[in-house]
Design an enzyme around this catalytic site. Sequence first.
Site, short mmCIF file in Angstrom:
data_model
loop_
_atom_site.label_atom_id
_atom_site.label_comp_id
_atom_site.label_asym_id
_atom_site.label_seq_id
_atom_site.Cartn_x
_atom_site.Cartn_y
_atom_site.Cartn_z
N PRO A 201 -6.76 -30.74 6.67
CA PRO A 201 -6.96 -29.42 6.04
C PRO A 201 -7.88 -29.56 4.83
O PRO A 201 -7.73 -30.51 4.04
CB PRO A 201 -5.55 -28.99 5.64
CG PRO A 201 -4.63 -30.07 6.02
CD PRO A 201 -5.38 -31.19 6.67
N GLY B 192 -6.31 -31.71 -1.34
CA GLY B 192 -5.99 -32.96 -2.02
C GLY B 192 -5.80 -34.13 -1.09
O GLY B 192 -5.24 -35.16 -1.47
N LEU B 193 -6.26 -34.00 0.17
CA LEU B 193 -6.04 -35.07 1.15
C LEU B 193 -7.33 -35.83 1.48
O LEU B 193 -7.37 -36.60 2.44
CB LEU B 193 -5.40 -34.50 2.42
CG LEU B 193 -4.03 -33.84 2.21
CD1 LEU B 193 -3.50 -33.23 3.51
CD2 LEU B 193 -3.01 -34.83 1.64
N GLY B 194 -8.38 -35.61 0.68
CA GLY B 194 -9.59 -36.42 0.81
C GLY B 194 -10.51 -36.01 1.95
O GLY B 194 -11.27 -36.84 2.46
N SER B 195 -10.50 -34.71 2.32
CA SER B 195 -11.31 -34.31 3.49
C SER B 195 -12.80 -34.57 3.25
O SER B 195 -13.50 -35.03 4.16
CB SER B 195 -11.07 -32.84 3.83
OG SER B 195 -11.37 -32.03 2.72
N SER B 196 -13.30 -34.31 2.05
CA SER B 196 -14.76 -34.46 1.85
C SER B 196 -15.17 -35.92 1.99
O SER B 196 -16.15 -36.24 2.66
CB SER B 196 -15.19 -33.89 0.49
OG SER B 196 -14.52 -34.53 -0.55
N ALA B 197 -14.40 -36.83 1.40
CA ALA B 197 -14.74 -38.26 1.49
C ALA B 197 -14.59 -38.76 2.93
O ALA B 197 -15.42 -39.54 3.43
CB ALA B 197 -13.85 -39.08 0.55
N ALA B 198 -13.54 -38.32 3.62
CA ALA B 198 -13.32 -38.80 4.99
C ALA B 198 -14.44 -38.31 5.91
O ALA B 198 -14.93 -39.06 6.76
CB ALA B 198 -11.96 -38.32 5.49
N ASP C 24 -10.87 -41.64 -3.64
CA ASP C 24 -10.90 -41.02 -2.31
C ASP C 24 -11.78 -41.83 -1.37
O ASP C 24 -11.39 -42.11 -0.23
CB ASP C 24 -11.43 -39.58 -2.39
CG ASP C 24 -10.39 -38.61 -2.93
OD1 ASP C 24 -9.39 -39.09 -3.49
OD2 ASP C 24 -10.58 -37.39 -2.81
#
Length: 315
Positions: free
Chosen positions: A98, A102-108, A149
């Site tokens: 999502p 705060g779960l690091g979507s942009s870096a992943a 991240d």
Amino acid sequence: MVVGIGRAHAKAILLGEHTVVHGTPAIAFPLPALPVRALARPAEPGTGSQVPADGHFRFTVGGTDTALSGPRVAAEEALRRWGITDTTVEVVVECGIPLARGLGSSAACAGAAVRAVADLHGLVVEPGELYDLVQCGEQVAHGRASGIDASAVLANGPIRFHQGRAEPMPIGLDAALVIADTGVPGSTQHAVAGVRRRLAEDPVRAGSLLERASGLIEAAGDELSAGAAESLGKTMLDFQELLAELGVSTPHIDALVTAALGAGAHGAKLTGAGLGGCVLALTEPASAPGVSAALRRAGAVRTWTVPTRAMHAGA
Ligand code: PMV
């Protein structure tokens, strides 16, 4: 057609978000249950950027696309560094994380995109270079990103991150972490800027707050390796109090923390940038379903449970 494939996954910060931007260590772990896959292939003429829909989006690199997204900037920088100038590559990102929680979507997404472009060209990116490239994208997505991240979304297990360096974090804990999504997107850039302003207002208070944060993060590291779930829960709560002082908690986050404690969690706190995003609760494995149900009753839109023994991307 030749297609390059790249993967990465979400992360959750156990302790140290925000203060890590100001020099403290932080502890994070990968969430392989929330994966990202990117596909790279030679672009058809006329292919351009497409905004995210259901977590899927598309962009091109090496051509005329100038959309300012972190993953595109990271992949563009990769082509530049590798001297690949004679091709336009289409990258399709399938993001199972999502966004803005705060779960690091942009870096992943950036990590998966760079890996896919490398794979298309038969290249293997070494970890230091991959981290640097993801960080190029993170500067666009976040402003000044600490690098936690970028490290955690590429890591195979829990890490302790300090000033640009990540080390494996030993875990001796047999517990469960329940992650609850508030359903509210939080802007990392906005939250980081707010914390910087607050710290700058009172440098003496800022110094003692960061010292307190460092002490809590060191204690959490010891508690994680010693398997001291109850005291780790207490440390998480102390850190949540500190994050609230920094202005990044919200009444919704506070309500989820209270609900988790009411259902028997040892501790709970926001994870990531806050101002929305997710809450992380530490519980005994047997209490996890009850904690998860209580979090949903208190307004979480979804929850995920991660046994601490399975905190490895390969697990
Ligand atoms: O919310 P996220 O996944 O963007 O996490 C950001 C973590 C911060 O500490 C708030 C920022 C950073 O660069 O470390």
